[in-house]
Write a protein that holds these residues in place. Structure first.
Motif, PDB file in Angstrom:
ATOM      1  N   ASP A   5       0.796  -1.220   0.057  1.00 20.95           N
ATOM      2  CA  ASP A   5       0.045  -0.031   0.043  1.00 20.95           C
ATOM      3  C   ASP A   5       0.739   1.170  -0.086  1.00 20.95           C
ATOM      4  O   ASP A   5       0.363   2.539   0.012  1.00 20.95           O
ATOM      5  N   GLY A   6       2.172   1.193  -0.021  1.00 24.78           N
ATOM      6  CA  GLY A   6       3.018   2.244  -0.115  1.00 24.78           C
ATOM      7  C   GLY A   6       3.578   2.676   1.120  1.00 24.78           C
ATOM      8  O   GLY A   6       4.469   3.616   1.097  1.00 24.78           O
ATOM      9  N   MET A   7       3.283   2.171   2.326  1.00 20.25           N
ATOM     10  CA  MET A   7       3.729   2.607   3.518  1.00 20.25           C
ATOM     11  C   MET A   7       5.139   1.952   3.699  1.00 20.25           C
ATOM     12  O   MET A   7       5.504   0.760   3.237  1.00 20.25           O
ATOM     13  N   TYR A   8       5.949   2.843   4.367  1.00 21.25           N
ATOM     14  CA  TYR A   8       7.231   2.152   4.869  1.00 21.25           C
ATOM     15  C   TYR A   8       7.272   1.897   6.196  1.00 21.25           C
ATOM     16  O   TYR A   8       6.740   2.587   7.045  1.00 21.25           O
ATOM     17  N   ALA A   9       8.402   0.763   6.735  1.00 17.32           N
ATOM     18  CA  ALA A   9       8.621   0.610   8.025  1.00 17.32           C
ATOM     19  C   ALA A   9       9.822   0.403   8.424  1.00 17.32           C
ATOM     20  O   ALA A   9      10.512  -0.244   7.600  1.00 17.32           O
ATOM     21  N   MET A  10      10.423   1.098   9.502  1.00 17.18           N
ATOM     22  CA  MET A  10      11.715   0.827  10.047  1.00 17.18           C
ATOM     23  C   MET A  10      11.595  -0.731  10.712  1.00 17.18           C
ATOM     24  O   MET A  10      10.768  -1.011  11.142  1.00 17.18           O
ATOM     25  N   THR A  11      12.614  -1.420  10.604  1.00 15.34           N
ATOM     26  CA  THR A  11      12.685  -2.670  11.369  1.00 15.34           C
ATOM     27  C   THR A  11      13.916  -2.841  12.052  1.00 15.34           C
ATOM     28  O   THR A  11      14.618  -3.842  12.445  1.00 15.34           O
ATOM     29  N   ASP A  12      14.405  -1.649  13.104  1.00 16.77           N
ATOM     30  CA  ASP A  12      15.683  -2.001  13.865  1.00 16.77           C
ATOM     31  C   ASP A  12      14.991  -1.931  15.255  1.00 16.77           C
ATOM     32  O   ASP A  12      15.949  -2.102  15.986  1.00 16.77           O
ATOM     33  N   GLY A  13      13.829  -2.014  15.498  1.00 10.97           N
ATOM     34  CA  GLY A  13      13.369  -2.302  16.925  1.00 10.97           C
ATOM     35  C   GLY A  13      11.856  -2.672  16.887  1.00 10.97           C
ATOM     36  O   GLY A  13      11.433  -2.680  15.784  1.00 10.97           O
ATOM     37  N   VAL A  26       5.553  -3.550  14.219  1.00 12.18           N
ATOM     38  CA  VAL A  26       6.515  -3.585  13.215  1.00 12.18           C
ATOM     39  C   VAL A  26       7.900  -4.063  13.821  1.00 12.18           C
ATOM     40  O   VAL A  26       8.284  -3.366  15.084  1.00 12.18           O
ATOM     41  N   GLY A  27       8.563  -4.970  13.630  1.00 19.12           N
ATOM     42  CA  GLY A  27       9.933  -5.184  14.188  1.00 19.12           C
ATOM     43  C   GLY A  27      10.947  -5.841  13.074  1.00 19.12           C
ATOM     44  O   GLY A  27      10.449  -5.711  11.860  1.00 19.12           O
ATOM     45  N   PRO A  28      12.027  -6.197  13.448  1.00 20.56           N
ATOM     46  CA  PRO A  28      13.064  -6.970  12.626  1.00 20.56           C
ATOM     47  C   PRO A  28      12.560  -8.056  11.968  1.00 20.56           C
ATOM     48  O   PRO A  28      12.278  -9.067  12.292  1.00 20.56           O
ATOM     49  N   GLY A  29      12.332  -7.693  10.422  1.00 17.96           N
ATOM     50  CA  GLY A  29      11.858  -8.567   9.489  1.00 17.96           C
ATOM     51  C   GLY A  29      10.343  -9.193   9.726  1.00 17.96           C
ATOM     52  O   GLY A  29      10.163 -10.242   9.245  1.00 17.96           O
ATOM     53  N   MET A  30       9.588  -8.541  10.639  1.00 16.01           N
ATOM     54  CA  MET A  30       8.280  -8.836  10.750  1.00 16.01           C
ATOM     55  C   MET A  30       7.171  -7.719  10.846  1.00 16.01           C
ATOM     56  O   MET A  30       7.526  -6.544  11.139  1.00 16.01           O
ATOM     57  N   SER A  35      -5.434  -5.733  17.116  1.00 17.89           N
ATOM     58  CA  SER A  35      -6.573  -5.089  16.948  1.00 17.89           C
ATOM     59  C   SER A  35      -6.589  -3.524  17.542  1.00 17.89           C
ATOM     60  O   SER A  35      -7.525  -2.869  17.428  1.00 17.89           O
ATOM     61  N   SER A  36      -5.515  -3.441  18.550  1.00 13.07           N
ATOM     62  CA  SER A  36      -5.526  -2.034  19.116  1.00 13.07           C
ATOM     63  C   SER A  36      -4.087  -1.598  19.590  1.00 13.07           C
ATOM     64  O   SER A  36      -3.365  -2.721  19.535  1.00 13.07           O
ATOM     65  N   VAL A  37      -3.708  -0.582  20.121  1.00 15.54           N
ATOM     66  CA  VAL A  37      -2.737  -0.121  20.668  1.00 15.54           C
ATOM     67  C   VAL A  37      -2.231  -0.930  21.815  1.00 15.54           C
ATOM     68  O   VAL A  37      -1.078  -1.515  21.903  1.00 15.54           O
ATOM     69  N   SER A  38      -3.138  -1.265  22.563  1.00 14.27           N
ATOM     70  CA  SER A  38      -3.111  -1.984  23.905  1.00 14.27           C
ATOM     71  C   SER A  38      -2.617  -3.449  23.560  1.00 14.27           C
ATOM     72  O   SER A  38      -1.782  -3.920  24.221  1.00 14.27           O
ATOM     73  N   GLU A  39      -3.155  -4.132  22.618  1.00 16.85           N
ATOM     74  CA  GLU A  39      -2.856  -5.533  22.035  1.00 16.85           C
ATOM     75  C   GLU A  39      -1.357  -5.281  21.498  1.00 16.85           C
ATOM     76  O   GLU A  39      -0.502  -6.133  21.672  1.00 16.85           O
ATOM     77  N   GLY A  40      -1.306  -4.341  20.916  1.00 20.47           N
ATOM     78  CA  GLY A  40       0.144  -4.076  20.184  1.00 20.47           C
ATOM     79  C   GLY A  40       1.498  -4.144  21.439  1.00 20.47           C
ATOM     80  O   GLY A  40       2.343  -4.613  21.168  1.00 20.47           O
ATOM     81  N   ARG A  41       1.163  -3.285  22.369  1.00 23.28           N
ATOM     82  CA  ARG A  41       2.209  -2.982  23.584  1.00 23.28           C
ATOM     83  C   ARG A  41       2.418  -4.670  24.120  1.00 23.28           C
ATOM     84  O   ARG A  41       3.485  -4.890  24.475  1.00 23.28           O
ATOM     85  N   LYS A  42       1.079  -5.463  24.347  1.00 24.45           N
ATOM     86  CA  LYS A  42       1.369  -6.658  25.085  1.00 24.45           C
ATOM     87  C   LYS A  42       1.860  -7.604  24.204  1.00 24.45           C
ATOM     88  O   LYS A  42       2.906  -8.240  24.506  1.00 24.45           O
ATOM     89  N   LEU A  43       1.866  -7.584  22.834  1.00 24.92           N
ATOM     90  CA  LEU A  43       2.662  -8.245  21.873  1.00 24.92           C
ATOM     91  C   LEU A  43       4.308  -8.000  22.023  1.00 24.92           C
ATOM     92  O   LEU A  43       5.018  -8.845  21.961  1.00 24.92           O
ATOM     93  N   ILE A  44       4.525  -6.741  21.981  1.00 27.26           N
ATOM     94  CA  ILE A  44       5.685  -6.278  22.018  1.00 27.26           C
ATOM     95  C   ILE A  44       6.439  -6.951  23.285  1.00 27.26           C
ATOM     96  O   ILE A  44       7.763  -7.341  23.158  1.00 27.26           O
ATOM     97  N   LYS A  45       5.687  -6.835  24.460  1.00 30.76           N
ATOM     98  CA  LYS A  45       6.475  -7.192  25.556  1.00 30.76           C
ATOM     99  C   LYS A  45       6.679  -8.875  25.668  1.00 30.76           C
ATOM    100  O   LYS A  45       7.607  -9.367  26.090  1.00 30.76           O
TER     101      LYS A  45
END
Length: 64
Positions: A5-13, A26-30, A35-45
């Motif tokens: 869709d034309g978006m770019y993402a950094m993958t160094d963290g 978004v992370g290194p190679g993935m 569904s939400s920012v809260s779910e994203g924070r949990k996944l990163i942890k």
């Protein structure tokens, strides 16, 4: 990393990014849709905790 869709993402963290479809972690190679920012924070942890466990097991191979 460039998405179809034309978006770019950094993958160094790990970070949460808003896309045209919703939220992604978004992370290194993935990218992983969430569904939400809260779910994203949990996944990163969870990812960081797993990475710490892997690192500790490499430092102490007799403990496996």
């Amino acid at each position: 990393m460039k998405f179809l869709d034309g978006m770019y993402a950094m993958t160094d963290g790990y970070y949460i990014q808003r896309t045209s479809d919703g939220w992604c972690v978004v992370g290194p190679g993935m990218t992983c849709p969430v569904s939400s920012v809260s779910e994203g924070r949990k996944l990163i942890k969870e990812i960081k905790d797993l990475n710490r466990i892997k690192q500790l097991s490499r430092q102490n191979p007799e403990g496996n």
